[in-house]
Design an enzyme around this catalytic site. Structure first.
Site, PDB file in Angstrom:
ATOM      1  N   CYS A   9       0.890  -1.160  -0.006  1.00  0.00           N
ATOM      2  CA  CYS A   9       0.071  -0.055  -0.127  1.00  0.00           C
ATOM      3  C   CYS A   9       0.927   1.337  -0.072  1.00  0.00           C
ATOM      4  O   CYS A   9       1.739   1.528   0.876  1.00  0.00           O
ATOM      5  CB  CYS A   9      -0.881  -0.107   1.403  1.00  0.00           C
ATOM      6  SG  CYS A   9      -2.054   1.435   1.527  1.00  0.00           S
ATOM      7  N   CYS A  68      -0.007   3.839  -7.305  1.00  0.00           N
ATOM      8  CA  CYS A  68      -1.178   3.227  -6.369  1.00  0.00           C
ATOM      9  C   CYS A  68      -1.243   1.793  -6.627  1.00  0.00           C
ATOM     10  O   CYS A  68      -0.961   1.363  -7.763  1.00  0.00           O
ATOM     11  CB  CYS A  68      -2.455   3.911  -6.561  1.00  0.00           C
ATOM     12  SG  CYS A  68      -3.575   2.947  -5.887  1.00  0.00           S
TER      13      CYS A  68
END
Lengths: 261, 261
Positions: B70, B178
């Site tokens: 993440c 991302c």
């Protein structure tokens, strides 16, 4: 009489805003559980815990009425609130819509769109079918992020509505079963107008605000105060857009959120 | 050597999948914090608490290496993990990308797109500017929900990319910052091809998987196990799409999530 309104995020401010427009004297206490948004993908037991904590917070700051603006929370999590405060008026987002379908006879089939959890819970579909309505339900999870990005009149919103509403198929009535959806009522209406389809559009948020506004006594100072479980500049910006004017959000963490590490 | 990979949801499975394709023998333990997804809008102190709990869980089930898939968690929350396990290799999603920009000289300006929190943290922008790169950054919050809806080749994705990438403006290199973005690399490439623009596209997820695959010893059984903090059918469906084959997700709540009411 202070009304405590809450939602998983700041979308419930649309309900609060509708309520204020119908009842300008109402004193509003708003709580947005921005730590846990979106509720739409959470499990029922998680949501029940959040609802308990938020109910206790709003009761603690003086709410004499609780308004659950969140469809997902209303669908899965209010037995606990009602058991804890049996004498407190608690308005959920679902009952006003179902009452409307009882008092009027709307054109069929009735389409229902909302988050995954609301649709999967079948709370609208099952109740409407018990009333004898033919019902079509569809989860439309992209509409909330599109609305929060402010893309209400954007080609991406139009493309999303095209896909979702054509998948839903022909309906006589469409129930917008999510707190955020009042802002796309116009875009939905234009979709059906382009097809020459006559569809009655109802919104659970507007039906909830109307019911609370009717029930509240015609008194109050017209005050408003806003808390969130997690503060960010983005929430302030989106909240101000939903409320219609710049507002201050106060951070107020819930007990079930972890302490700072 | 068991590698514990985690993310705010199931998007990190794309990183895990890239890792497995580069190192088929690696034993993978995956944790998706689906209760708290998306991290992109959460505050740093919230995220630090989640990261601590997930690190402890993965260490408890045998992880000898931690891979933080993440970007948002990598941007704000790893000092605590490193303090708790100073001798455990901990790979964050950011360092491999910054190393790539140190070892090669990519065309400028460098565009960086990601969630609100990643972009607001400036973690890529500040570091790249310190290396002497001209940088353009933009938060593109709708891309994750579009990807999770499976709308990778949908007009709504095309409309979103049109708006975001034209707002970003001309770039020589684009960094997809991302976890979810590897799946839209093709759509992004087509956007630039339509404009006749030659843009080098890099993805933090691929650079992370490449680095971990290089460092892991060439042994293992090629096993994999998957946990989530909140289980739902939808997560299983999305997770299976990301992993490339049907998988079972085991529910494993974090200590900071409330008990069942």
């Amino acid at each position: 009489m202070k009304a405590g309104v809450f939602d998983s995020g700041v979308g419930g401010l649309l309900t609060a805003r509708l309520l204020r427009s119908l009842h300008p004297q109402a004193d509003l206490l708003y709580y947005g559980d921005t730590v846990h948004l979106p509720y739409g993908d959470k499990s029922p037991q998680q949501i029940k815990g959040y609802v308990r904590d938020i109910g206790r917070f709003l009761y603690g700051v003086g709410a004499q009425v609780l308004v659950v603006a969140c469809n997902t929370a209303s669908a899965v999590g209010l037995e606990g609130l009602r058991a804890e405060w049996p004498h407190l008026p608690i308005y959920d987002a679902i009952t006003p819509a179902l009452e409307a379908f009882t008092h009027h006879r709307y054109a069929e089939p009735v389409g229902v769109i909302g988050t995954y959890t609301t649709i999967r819970s079948g709370v609208y579909g099952s109740a409407l079918r018990r009333m004898g309505y033919a019902v079509k339900e569809l989860a439309t999870p992209l509409l909330v992020p599109l609305i929060e990005e402010g893309w209400v009149d954007h080609p991406a919103m139009e493309a999303a509505l095209e896909t979702y509403l054509s998948e839903l198929g022909e309906v006589g009535t469409l129930l917008l079963a999510c707190t955020h959806y009042p802002v796309i009522e116009g875009a939905v209406r234009r979709y059906y107008q382009r097809r020459g389809a006559s569809v009655r559009i109802l919104s659970t948020a507007a039906l909830l605000a109307q019911k609370v506004a009717r029930d509240l006594p015609p008194s109050g100072q017209g005050t408003s105060q806003f808390w969130v479980s997690d503060w960010s500049e983005r929430f302030v910006r989106v909240a101000s857009a939903f409320w219609g004017e710049a507002i201050a959000l106060e951070p107020a963490p819930l007990p079930s959120t972890p302490a700072e590490w």
